[in-house]
Write a protein that holds these residues in place. Structure first.
Motif, PDB file in Angstrom:
ATOM      1  N   VAL A   1       0.942  -1.099   0.004  1.00  0.00           N
ATOM      2  CA  VAL A   1      -0.127   0.012   0.082  1.00  0.00           C
ATOM      3  C   VAL A   1       0.971   1.191   0.043  1.00  0.00           C
ATOM      4  O   VAL A   1       1.563   1.467   0.963  1.00  0.00           O
ATOM      5  N   ALA A   2       0.955   2.039  -1.224  1.00  0.00           N
ATOM      6  CA  ALA A   2       1.640   3.327  -1.218  1.00  0.00           C
ATOM      7  C   ALA A   2       0.745   4.508  -0.527  1.00  0.00           C
ATOM      8  O   ALA A   2      -0.364   4.660  -0.739  1.00  0.00           O
ATOM      9  N   ALA A   3       1.589   5.096   0.223  1.00  0.00           N
ATOM     10  CA  ALA A   3       0.876   6.370   1.063  1.00  0.00           C
ATOM     11  C   ALA A   3       2.063   7.438   1.185  1.00  0.00           C
ATOM     12  O   ALA A   3       2.865   7.049   2.014  1.00  0.00           O
ATOM     13  N   GLY A   4       1.821   8.562   0.498  1.00  0.00           N
ATOM     14  CA  GLY A   4       2.781   9.515   0.927  1.00  0.00           C
ATOM     15  C   GLY A   4       4.116   9.132   0.357  1.00  0.00           C
ATOM     16  O   GLY A   4       4.508   8.459  -0.787  1.00  0.00           O
ATOM     17  N   PRO A   5       5.290   9.112   1.252  1.00  0.00           N
ATOM     18  CA  PRO A   5       6.771   8.637   0.760  1.00  0.00           C
ATOM     19  C   PRO A   5       6.988   7.470   1.187  1.00  0.00           C
ATOM     20  O   PRO A   5       8.099   6.716   1.032  1.00  0.00           O
ATOM     21  N   TYR A   6       5.836   6.466   1.661  1.00  0.00           N
ATOM     22  CA  TYR A   6       6.018   5.090   2.203  1.00  0.00           C
ATOM     23  C   TYR A   6       5.433   4.355   1.347  1.00  0.00           C
ATOM     24  O   TYR A   6       4.395   4.396   0.593  1.00  0.00           O
ATOM     25  N   ILE A   7       5.966   2.967   1.385  1.00  0.00           N
ATOM     26  CA  ILE A   7       5.229   1.616   0.810  1.00  0.00           C
ATOM     27  C   ILE A   7       5.172   0.704   2.187  1.00  0.00           C
ATOM     28  O   ILE A   7       6.226   0.283   2.760  1.00  0.00           O
TER      29      ILE A   7
ATOM     30  N   GLU B   1       7.120  40.046   1.262  1.00  0.00           N
ATOM     31  CA  GLU B   1       6.700  41.451   1.458  1.00  0.00           C
ATOM     32  C   GLU B   1       6.962  41.810   2.832  1.00  0.00           C
ATOM     33  O   GLU B   1       6.296  42.745   3.297  1.00  0.00           O
ATOM     34  N   ASP B   2       7.007  40.797   3.677  1.00  0.00           N
ATOM     35  CA  ASP B   2       6.941  40.962   5.479  1.00  0.00           C
ATOM     36  C   ASP B   2       8.251  40.553   5.766  1.00  0.00           C
ATOM     37  O   ASP B   2       8.737  39.699   6.254  1.00  0.00           O
ATOM     38  N   PRO B   3       9.238  41.724   6.196  1.00  0.00           N
ATOM     39  CA  PRO B   3      10.660  41.280   6.544  1.00  0.00           C
ATOM     40  C   PRO B   3      10.690  40.666   7.965  1.00  0.00           C
ATOM     41  O   PRO B   3      11.424  39.947   8.428  1.00  0.00           O
ATOM     42  N   ASP B   4       9.525  41.073   8.747  1.00  0.00           N
ATOM     43  CA  ASP B   4       9.471  40.757  10.306  1.00  0.00           C
ATOM     44  C   ASP B   4       9.233  39.061  10.290  1.00  0.00           C
ATOM     45  O   ASP B   4       9.771  38.209  11.022  1.00  0.00           O
ATOM     46  N   LYS B   5       8.396  38.554   9.376  1.00  0.00           N
ATOM     47  CA  LYS B   5       8.005  37.121   9.167  1.00  0.00           C
ATOM     48  C   LYS B   5       9.082  36.488   8.580  1.00  0.00           C
ATOM     49  O   LYS B   5       9.315  35.254   9.125  1.00  0.00           O
ATOM     50  N   GLN B   6       9.860  37.237   7.668  1.00  0.00           N
ATOM     51  CA  GLN B   6      10.943  36.296   7.209  1.00  0.00           C
ATOM     52  C   GLN B   6      12.121  36.193   8.132  1.00  0.00           C
ATOM     53  O   GLN B   6      12.626  34.966   8.392  1.00  0.00           O
ATOM     54  N   GLN B   7      12.262  37.229   9.111  1.00  0.00           N
ATOM     55  CA  GLN B   7      13.161  36.891  10.039  1.00  0.00           C
ATOM     56  C   GLN B   7      12.859  35.802  11.212  1.00  0.00           C
ATOM     57  O   GLN B   7      13.860  35.003  11.304  1.00  0.00           O
ATOM     58  N   THR B   8      11.555  35.816  11.200  1.00  0.00           N
ATOM     59  CA  THR B   8      11.105  34.804  12.369  1.00  0.00           C
ATOM     60  C   THR B   8      11.184  33.197  11.629  1.00  0.00           C
ATOM     61  O   THR B   8      11.610  32.401  12.398  1.00  0.00           O
ATOM     62  N   PHE B   9      10.905  33.306  10.330  1.00  0.00           N
ATOM     63  CA  PHE B   9      11.003  31.961   9.648  1.00  0.00           C
ATOM     64  C   PHE B   9      12.362  31.622   9.527  1.00  0.00           C
ATOM     65  O   PHE B   9      12.501  30.445   9.898  1.00  0.00           O
ATOM     66  N   VAL B  10      13.437  32.487   9.275  1.00  0.00           N
ATOM     67  CA  VAL B  10      14.789  31.893   9.032  1.00  0.00           C
ATOM     68  C   VAL B  10      15.091  31.410  10.421  1.00  0.00           C
ATOM     69  O   VAL B  10      15.835  30.396  10.585  1.00  0.00           O
ATOM     70  N   ASN B  11      14.874  32.171  11.623  1.00  0.00           N
ATOM     71  CA  ASN B  11      15.386  31.948  12.875  1.00  0.00           C
ATOM     72  C   ASN B  11      14.706  30.456  13.296  1.00  0.00           C
ATOM     73  O   ASN B  11      15.551  29.812  14.142  1.00  0.00           O
ATOM     74  N   ASP B  12      13.559  30.065  12.873  1.00  0.00           N
ATOM     75  CA  ASP B  12      12.893  28.882  13.304  1.00  0.00           C
ATOM     76  C   ASP B  12      13.528  27.676  12.515  1.00  0.00           C
ATOM     77  O   ASP B  12      13.532  26.433  12.826  1.00  0.00           O
ATOM     78  N   HIS B  13      13.998  27.729  11.135  1.00  0.00           N
ATOM     79  CA  HIS B  13      14.419  26.896  10.533  1.00  0.00           C
ATOM     80  C   HIS B  13      16.036  26.656   9.964  1.00  0.00           C
ATOM     81  O   HIS B  13      16.345  25.866   9.537  1.00  0.00           O
ATOM     82  N   LYS B  14      16.601  27.846  10.054  1.00  0.00           N
ATOM     83  CA  LYS B  14      18.062  27.689   9.687  1.00  0.00           C
ATOM     84  C   LYS B  14      18.913  26.553  10.285  1.00  0.00           C
ATOM     85  O   LYS B  14      19.852  26.208   9.656  1.00  0.00           O
ATOM     86  N   ASN B  15      18.710  26.324  11.423  1.00  0.00           N
ATOM     87  CA  ASN B  15      19.261  25.269  12.292  1.00  0.00           C
ATOM     88  C   ASN B  15      18.768  23.738  11.982  1.00  0.00           C
ATOM     89  O   ASN B  15      19.513  22.759  12.456  1.00  0.00           O
ATOM     90  N   LEU B  16      17.892  23.600  11.391  1.00  0.00           N
ATOM     91  CA  LEU B  16      17.108  22.253  11.076  1.00  0.00           C
ATOM     92  C   LEU B  16      17.854  21.878   9.543  1.00  0.00           C
ATOM     93  O   LEU B  16      18.189  22.625   8.691  1.00  0.00           O
ATOM     94  N   PRO B  17      18.056  20.365   9.374  1.00  0.00           N
ATOM     95  CA  PRO B  17      18.598  19.825   8.325  1.00  0.00           C
ATOM     96  C   PRO B  17      17.753  20.144   6.919  1.00  0.00           C
ATOM     97  O   PRO B  17      16.469  20.133   7.098  1.00  0.00           O
ATOM     98  N   LEU B  18      18.031  20.607   6.144  1.00  0.00           N
ATOM     99  CA  LEU B  18      17.600  20.806   4.764  1.00  0.00           C
ATOM    100  C   LEU B  18      17.197  19.502   4.080  1.00  0.00           C
ATOM    101  O   LEU B  18      17.957  18.896   3.252  1.00  0.00           O
ATOM    102  N   ILE B  19      15.990  19.279   3.955  1.00  0.00           N
ATOM    103  CA  ILE B  19      15.570  17.650   3.397  1.00  0.00           C
ATOM    104  C   ILE B  19      14.201  18.034   2.565  1.00  0.00           C
ATOM    105  O   ILE B  19      13.149  18.541   3.245  1.00  0.00           O
ATOM    106  N   GLN B  20      14.440  17.364   1.519  1.00  0.00           N
ATOM    107  CA  GLN B  20      12.944  17.439   0.906  1.00  0.00           C
ATOM    108  C   GLN B  20      12.611  16.034   0.471  1.00  0.00           C
ATOM    109  O   GLN B  20      13.214  15.456  -0.134  1.00  0.00           O
ATOM    110  N   GLN B  21      11.229  15.606   1.034  1.00  0.00           N
ATOM    111  CA  GLN B  21      10.887  14.444   0.721  1.00  0.00           C
ATOM    112  C   GLN B  21       9.916  14.389  -0.526  1.00  0.00           C
ATOM    113  O   GLN B  21       8.929  15.267  -0.593  1.00  0.00           O
TER     114      GLN B  21
END
Length: 391
Positions: free
Chosen positions: A117-123, A189-209
């Motif tokens: 059964v295939a579901a998302g990235p799994y079998i 268009e929102d520098p404050d949200k960009q700053q928050t987003f980068v601070n929350d994700h920059k230390n996480l591994p960059l993975i695309q499934q």
């Protein structure tokens, strides 16, 4: 006088015979539509099944010769129907998109197929309707430009606005970005949200499934029922993967020009095989022994069904057209369809019946051949008799 006027008469009543009016063609067609071409063997309006055609399969899961209907329902349940009854329901861990049954080895005394059964990235692989193994697709390869941008953001070597500009330029040059980078670009268009987003994700591994779009089975070494098979998987990142019979590792990878929507496999993996793929860009591609061939079948719209019959490729499209192509790309015919095509399948029992009929005639011919062989001996006998009289 009536005969001279050319009117037919009834001999007994001496009355002219009225000719019956021909039934209009439209009424005949309407009556045929009312009768229909199919008989409803069984119908349950309260079954509550929600599944696409790729999430249905027939399999002898008990090894007793009785095939059961397997449905990977959108409610995250694997439903098993036997005849007209629902015999079991098994919970699934994710929303399914496809299902396939295949044999993993020859060691079992009772031949029972596994269910994938295939579901998302799994079998999810089940044996005896019990969880057996989970295969996870490998993550996508990250472009070096994108990887460097997030590495510089993590080390503080680049400003956020410069990073956004670099990612935007990479996207315009055809680089496939990850979901993280696309989310950052959406906050342009929102520098404050960009700053928050980068601070929350920059230390996480960059993975695309990636995720699975289609599943089929390719037989490995024998062209017979019960032979060991290999799962063939189409993915969202435009690849076709062939797994080993255990479903634990990848044996072959093929890159496609577009995302596969329907996949059909024929032949044997150990001998010679072909995989026909109908993609979302409206083209049909062929993979032969692990290599993408240059034969491309272009359709007028997106495909909605695909089968392989002998050396023909049958494709149904959303334009209500059924295309029949040769494996080399030639198009013998394109019959129009009055209704929308939702699924195409291949029925082979009628072909098997004719094969046995041909075998019967062959044995009959062999019988006559032995009868002809008998007559030359008879001729030889008469020849010896004539020789005797001559002496």
């Amino acid at each position: 006088m009536k005969d001279e006027e050319g009117l037919a008469t009834d001999e007994e009543n001496n009355q002219p015979i009225e000719e019956k009016e021909a039934e209009p063609e439209e009424e005949k067609k309407e009556k045929k539509k009312e009768r229909g071409l199919w008989l409803d063997a069984w119908q349950d309006p309260l079954a509550g099944v929600r599944a696409f055609s790729g999430a249905l399969d027939l399999a002898d899961i008990q090894g007793d010769g009785d095939h059961k209907l397997l449905i990977a329902d959108a409610s995250r349940k694997l439903k098993v129907f036997c005849g007209q009854s629902l015999v079991s329901e098994n919970p699934l861990l994710d929303t399914p998109c496809a299902i396939a049954s295949f044999y993993m080895d020859y060691n079992e005394p009772v031949r029972r197929p596994a269910v994938a059964v295939a579901a998302g990235p799994y079998i999810f692989i089940y044996k005896n309707l019990r969880p057996y193994y989970k295969f996870t697709l490998p993550p996508m390869e990250i472009n070096q430009i994108e990887s460097d941008v997030w590495s510089n953001l993590r080390n503080g070597k680049i400003a956020i606005q410069a990073a956004v500009d670099d990612l935007e330029n990479a996207k315009e040059n055809g680089v496939v970005l990850t979901a993280r980078s696309l989310d950052l670009l959406s906050l342009e268009e929102d520098p404050d949200k960009q700053q928050t987003f980068v601070n929350d994700h920059k230390n996480l591994p960059l993975i695309q499934q990636t995720v699975i779009t289609a599943v089929t089975v390719l037989r490995k070494d024998k062209d017979e029922h019960g032979a060991v098979g290999c799962l063939v998987i189409g993915t969202e990142n435009t690849r076709v993967l062939i797994l080993d019979p255990t479903g634990s590792s990848i044996m072959k990878k093929v890159q496609l020009p577009s995302i596969p929507a329907f996949v059909v496999a024929t032949g044997l993996y150990d001998v010679d095989y072909r995989i026909v793929i109908a993609c979302r860009n409206g083209n049909v591609y062929t993979v032969k022994n692990g290599e993408l061939m240059g034969i491309i079948i272009e359709l007028e719209s997106q495909p909605c069904g695909l089968v392989r019959v002998d050396k023909s490729i049958i494709v149904g499209t959303m334009a209500n057209v059924l295309h029949a192509h040769h494996v080399k790309g030639m198009q013998p015919y394109t019959p129009p369809i009055t209704h929308h095509t939702s699924h195409i399948t291949h029925h082979t029992s009628h072909i098997t019946h004719h094969t046995s009929h041909i075998t019967q005639h062959t044995s009959h011919i062999t019988h006559h051949t032995s009868h002809i062989t008998h007559h030359p001996s008879h001729i030889t006998h008469h020849t010896s008799h004539i020789t005797h009289h001559t002496s």
